[in-house]
Design a protein around this motif. Structure first.
Motif, PDB file in Angstrom:
ATOM      1  N   GLU A  92      14.297 -13.082   9.028  1.00  0.00           N
ATOM      2  CA  GLU A  92      14.777 -13.391  10.284  1.00  0.00           C
ATOM      3  C   GLU A  92      15.709 -12.582  10.254  1.00  0.00           C
ATOM      4  N   THR A  93      16.269 -11.856  11.710  1.00  0.00           N
ATOM      5  CA  THR A  93      17.243 -11.199  12.008  1.00  0.00           C
ATOM      6  C   THR A  93      18.311 -12.063  12.494  1.00  0.00           C
ATOM      7  N   VAL A  94      17.842 -13.131  13.292  1.00  0.00           N
ATOM      8  CA  VAL A  94      18.288 -14.616  13.353  1.00  0.00           C
ATOM      9  C   VAL A  94      17.393 -15.180  13.556  1.00  0.00           C
ATOM     10  N   VAL A  95      17.467 -16.428  12.723  1.00  0.00           N
ATOM     11  CA  VAL A  95      16.823 -17.453  11.523  1.00  0.00           C
ATOM     12  C   VAL A  95      16.588 -18.064  13.230  1.00  0.00           C
ATOM     13  N   GLY A  96      14.664 -18.514  13.202  1.00  0.00           N
ATOM     14  CA  GLY A  96      14.240 -19.204  14.226  1.00  0.00           C
ATOM     15  C   GLY A  96      14.291 -21.036  14.210  1.00  0.00           C
ATOM     16  N   ALA A  97      13.204 -21.153  14.469  1.00  0.00           N
ATOM     17  CA  ALA A  97      12.708 -22.303  13.863  1.00  0.00           C
ATOM     18  C   ALA A  97      13.134 -23.487  13.118  1.00  0.00           C
ATOM     19  N   THR A  98      13.579 -22.690  11.303  1.00  0.00           N
ATOM     20  CA  THR A  98      13.687 -23.712  10.377  1.00  0.00           C
ATOM     21  C   THR A  98      15.059 -23.695  10.522  1.00  0.00           C
ATOM     22  N   LEU A  99      15.677 -23.421  10.912  1.00  0.00           N
ATOM     23  CA  LEU A  99      17.091 -23.315  10.932  1.00  0.00           C
ATOM     24  C   LEU A  99      18.268 -23.736  12.152  1.00  0.00           C
ATOM     25  N   GLY A 100      16.930 -23.408  13.455  1.00  0.00           N
ATOM     26  CA  GLY A 100      17.508 -23.183  14.378  1.00  0.00           C
ATOM     27  C   GLY A 100      18.457 -22.486  15.023  1.00  0.00           C
ATOM     28  N   ALA A 101      17.465 -21.186  15.415  1.00  0.00           N
ATOM     29  CA  ALA A 101      18.876 -19.986  16.006  1.00  0.00           C
ATOM     30  C   ALA A 101      19.746 -19.586  15.456  1.00  0.00           C
ATOM     31  N   VAL A 102      20.334 -19.474  13.774  1.00  0.00           N
ATOM     32  CA  VAL A 102      20.894 -18.971  13.159  1.00  0.00           C
ATOM     33  C   VAL A 102      21.300 -17.587  12.941  1.00  0.00           C
TER      34      VAL A 102
ATOM     35  N   GLN B 158       0.815  -1.284   0.151  1.00  0.00           N
ATOM     36  CA  GLN B 158       0.135   0.160   0.198  1.00  0.00           C
ATOM     37  C   GLN B 158       1.231   0.964  -0.108  1.00  0.00           C
ATOM     38  N   TYR B 159       2.242   1.400   0.785  1.00  0.00           N
ATOM     39  CA  TYR B 159       2.967   2.398   1.111  1.00  0.00           C
ATOM     40  C   TYR B 159       3.378   2.421  -0.712  1.00  0.00           C
ATOM     41  N   PHE B 160       3.531   1.793  -1.631  1.00  0.00           N
ATOM     42  CA  PHE B 160       4.632   1.837  -2.703  1.00  0.00           C
ATOM     43  C   PHE B 160       3.107   2.275  -4.006  1.00  0.00           C
ATOM     44  N   VAL B 161       1.343   1.334  -3.696  1.00  0.00           N
ATOM     45  CA  VAL B 161       0.398   2.246  -3.855  1.00  0.00           C
ATOM     46  C   VAL B 161      -0.320   3.507  -4.337  1.00  0.00           C
ATOM     47  N   GLU B 162       0.160   4.448  -2.564  1.00  0.00           N
ATOM     48  CA  GLU B 162       0.069   5.236  -2.394  1.00  0.00           C
ATOM     49  C   GLU B 162       1.086   6.426  -2.965  1.00  0.00           C
ATOM     50  N   ARG B 163       2.439   5.892  -3.110  1.00  0.00           N
ATOM     51  CA  ARG B 163       3.245   6.778  -3.984  1.00  0.00           C
ATOM     52  C   ARG B 163       3.294   7.211  -5.265  1.00  0.00           C
ATOM     53  N   GLY B 164       2.198   6.229  -6.114  1.00  0.00           N
ATOM     54  CA  GLY B 164       2.042   5.980  -7.551  1.00  0.00           C
ATOM     55  C   GLY B 164       3.136   4.921  -8.263  1.00  0.00           C
ATOM     56  N   GLN B 165       3.358   3.890  -7.355  1.00  0.00           N
ATOM     57  CA  GLN B 165       4.621   3.184  -8.049  1.00  0.00           C
ATOM     58  C   GLN B 165       3.341   1.569  -7.850  1.00  0.00           C
ATOM     59  N   LEU B 166       2.872   1.623  -8.681  1.00  0.00           N
ATOM     60  CA  LEU B 166       1.934   0.577  -8.825  1.00  0.00           C
ATOM     61  C   LEU B 166       3.343  -1.172  -9.204  1.00  0.00           C
ATOM     62  N   GLN B 167       3.306  -0.515 -10.039  1.00  0.00           N
ATOM     63  CA  GLN B 167       4.642  -1.201 -10.792  1.00  0.00           C
ATOM     64  C   GLN B 167       5.094  -2.512 -10.188  1.00  0.00           C
ATOM     65  N   ARG B 168       5.185  -1.699  -8.263  1.00  0.00           N
ATOM     66  CA  ARG B 168       6.267  -2.760  -7.446  1.00  0.00           C
ATOM     67  C   ARG B 168       5.517  -3.876  -7.078  1.00  0.00           C
ATOM     68  N   ARG B 169       6.036  -5.479  -6.823  1.00  0.00           N
ATOM     69  CA  ARG B 169       4.864  -6.763  -7.294  1.00  0.00           C
ATOM     70  C   ARG B 169       5.770  -7.332  -6.629  1.00  0.00           C
ATOM     71  N   PHE B 170       6.905  -7.573  -5.922  1.00  0.00           N
ATOM     72  CA  PHE B 170       7.944  -8.741  -5.863  1.00  0.00           C
ATOM     73  C   PHE B 170       8.471  -8.640  -4.123  1.00  0.00           C
ATOM     74  N   ILE B 171       8.494  -9.533  -3.537  1.00  0.00           N
ATOM     75  CA  ILE B 171       8.552  -9.457  -2.270  1.00  0.00           C
ATOM     76  C   ILE B 171      10.127 -10.481  -2.714  1.00  0.00           C
ATOM     77  N   ILE B 172      11.107 -10.209  -1.518  1.00  0.00           N
ATOM     78  CA  ILE B 172      12.410 -11.535  -1.780  1.00  0.00           C
ATOM     79  C   ILE B 172      12.029 -11.754  -0.380  1.00  0.00           C
ATOM     80  N   ALA B 173      12.435 -12.562  -0.600  1.00  0.00           N
ATOM     81  CA  ALA B 173      12.561 -13.552   0.905  1.00  0.00           C
ATOM     82  C   ALA B 173      14.055 -14.524   1.169  1.00  0.00           C
ATOM     83  N   ARG B 174      14.120 -15.376   1.936  1.00  0.00           N
ATOM     84  CA  ARG B 174      15.528 -16.328   1.774  1.00  0.00           C
ATOM     85  C   ARG B 174      14.331 -17.678   1.901  1.00  0.00           C
ATOM     86  N   ARG B 175      15.513 -18.235   1.290  1.00  0.00           N
ATOM     87  CA  ARG B 175      15.098 -19.914   1.646  1.00  0.00           C
ATOM     88  C   ARG B 175      15.674 -20.520   2.802  1.00  0.00           C
ATOM     89  N   GLN B 176      15.183 -21.898   3.525  1.00  0.00           N
ATOM     90  CA  GLN B 176      15.085 -21.555   4.601  1.00  0.00           C
ATOM     91  C   GLN B 176      14.850 -21.228   6.178  1.00  0.00           C
TER      92      GLN B 176
END
Length: 457
Positions: free
Chosen positions: A206-216, A112-130
């Protein structure tokens, strides 16, 4: 017969009846040390008198008022408390009822932040495996637990994933930790370039990866580079501190130890300590200002957001942590826990890695220390460990799929902030016996295995 759809159908769960401090008692009278805080939730332990008193007082005054009509004094006071101690620039609070809701709200707020800035093309989220970000559809989409995502694949939004910071398995032998972090940051930038930065909404981690990797935890410098990359491309940085935040790693927010501030941070678990369901977003002022100047509202809400009882519980939890200097105890006892784990498991033939920060600690189990080869997944070793620990009156948080979503086992420890060295000694000894017994079983047979412990946070 139970009419509850439990996490594992057909599994017989003991009935918890009473709890106080670090102990939970079941209906047979057996006691368990809560060495995982449930799922890293019970930061003050159980039945803390100050929290119970605050909740009783709130119930006597106001149990519920819908936020489309009213605010409440406890909600306002909790927001003041959170902002007063938030990372720099985070000045607004949005309440939800838990971690998955917090992450889901963060994704929608970022869009919504980008929609209201007029940047409607922004649609992708990048995250990390595990990674693990929750079980609602948006949170599940950005998460990296493939076994959990797969059945719901057709329902998930398009997301893109890069490598996690997993030093034990990801860092090359000839590579310094800082160089490894720089390589992963370059991978993120390459992914942004591939998608075109103007099309990307946010990077979520996750700043410190929790349950999936175990406190990394991350390696030094990684998050500072990530912050610079996001700023350079105009991308929001969303940190998921649902598990690792609110004091769990020794500072109120885990990102304090990275020297950065995100644009949005998701918190829950230790926010309310398990006394009532509550989570929240801490939001950068620039995001708030865009919404205030355009639509005047975040197009997202829940019936129980800002619930007065939940806010009263969370406010009491946070005040006790500050009054009793429990973050100092997290650091002190976290160091002691790390030392005792190293004494017990540092040369253990089936323990490959010990890691974590503060009172969030992980133990990765391997079949061969030299090659780091995990146990055969058919052994369901993580479930065996949980069973053996419960038999010994110990609650820990084991998980499978550590390496790649299918292979690998680890144990997560997240005891309450009130823990002392005597209880830590008992935890380590009972856990050592449980791991030894579980591993011994794998040498006998694969029959009659416990149910899988693939569970959400």
């Amino acid at each position: 017969m139970t009419h509850i759809l439990h996490r594992q159908i057909g599994h017989s769960y003991p009935t918890a009846t009473t709890a106080r401090g670090v102990m939970i008692r079941d209906s047979t009278g057996k006691e368990y040390i809560d060495a995982s805080g449930g799922a890293a939730v019970s930061c003050l332990g159980h039945s803390h008198p100050d929290v119970l008193s605050a909740m009783h007082q709130q119930l006597d005054q106001l149990a519920y008022a819908h936020t489309s009509f009213f605010t409440s004094q406890t909600a306002e006071e909790l927001a003041d408390e959170l902002v007063a101690h938030a990372p720099e620039g985070l000045s607004r609070v949005f309440y939800v009822s838990g971690g998955s809701e917090a992450v889901e709200a963060a994704l929608k707020l970022a869009r919504q932040y980008f929609v209201e800035r007029g940047q409607l093309q922004r649609r992708f989220i990048i995250a990390r495996r595990q990674s693990y970000h929750g079980v609602t559809l948006g949170a599940l989409a950005i998460g990296g637990r493939e076994w959990q995502r797969k059945p719901f694949g057709p329902l998930l939004i398009e997301t893109h994933h890069v490598s996690p910071v997993y030093e034990y398995r990801g860092k090359r032998a000839d590579e310094a930790a800082e160089a490894y972090g720089a390589r992963l940051a370059e991978e993120l930038e390459s992914k942004i370039d591939e998608l075109s930065g103007k099309n990307v909404i946010a990077f979520v981690a996750e700043t410190v990866v929790g349950a999936t990797l175990g406190a990394v935890p991350a390696v030094p410098g990684y998050f500072r580079r990530v912050r610079e990359i996001c700023d350079r491309h105009g991308i929001l940085l969303i940190l998921d501190e649902v598990m690792c935040g609110m004091g769990r790693t020794g500072t109120l927010h885990a990102c304090e130890q990275e020297g950065i501030s995100p644009d949005i941070i998701a918190i829950a678990k230790g926010l309310g300590g398990g006394y009532a369901p509550i989570g929240a977003l801490l939001i950068e002022e620039k995001i708030f200002n865009i919404l205030a100047e355009d639509s005047g509202a975040f197009l997202h809400s829940h019936t129980y957001m800002g619930h007065p009882l939940a806010c009263a519980a969370a406010l009491a939890v946070q005040r006790v942590i500050r009054r009793d200097k429990l973050l100092e105890n997290v650091r002190r006892q976290g160091d002691y826990l790390a030392r005792r784990l190293n004494e017990r498991f540092g040369n253990h033939p089936f323990v490959g890695d010990l890691r974590g920060r503060g009172l969030l600690r992980g133990i990765e189990i391997v079949s061969d220390r030299g090659t780091k080869e995990p146990f055969d997944p058919s052994y369901k070793l993580h479930a065996r460990i949980k069973h053996e620990a419960m038999t010994r009156g110990l609650m820990v948080y084991p998980m499978g799929g550590t390496v790649d979503g299918m292979r690998g086992d680890h144990v997560l420890l997240a005891p309450p902030f009130i823990i002392d060295s005597g209880v830590i000694d008992a935890i380590v000894e009972r856990l050592g016996d449980a791991i030894d017994a579980a591993v011994a079983c794998t040498a006998v047979d694969k029959d009659d295995l416990p149910l899988s412990n693939h569970g959400s946070s």
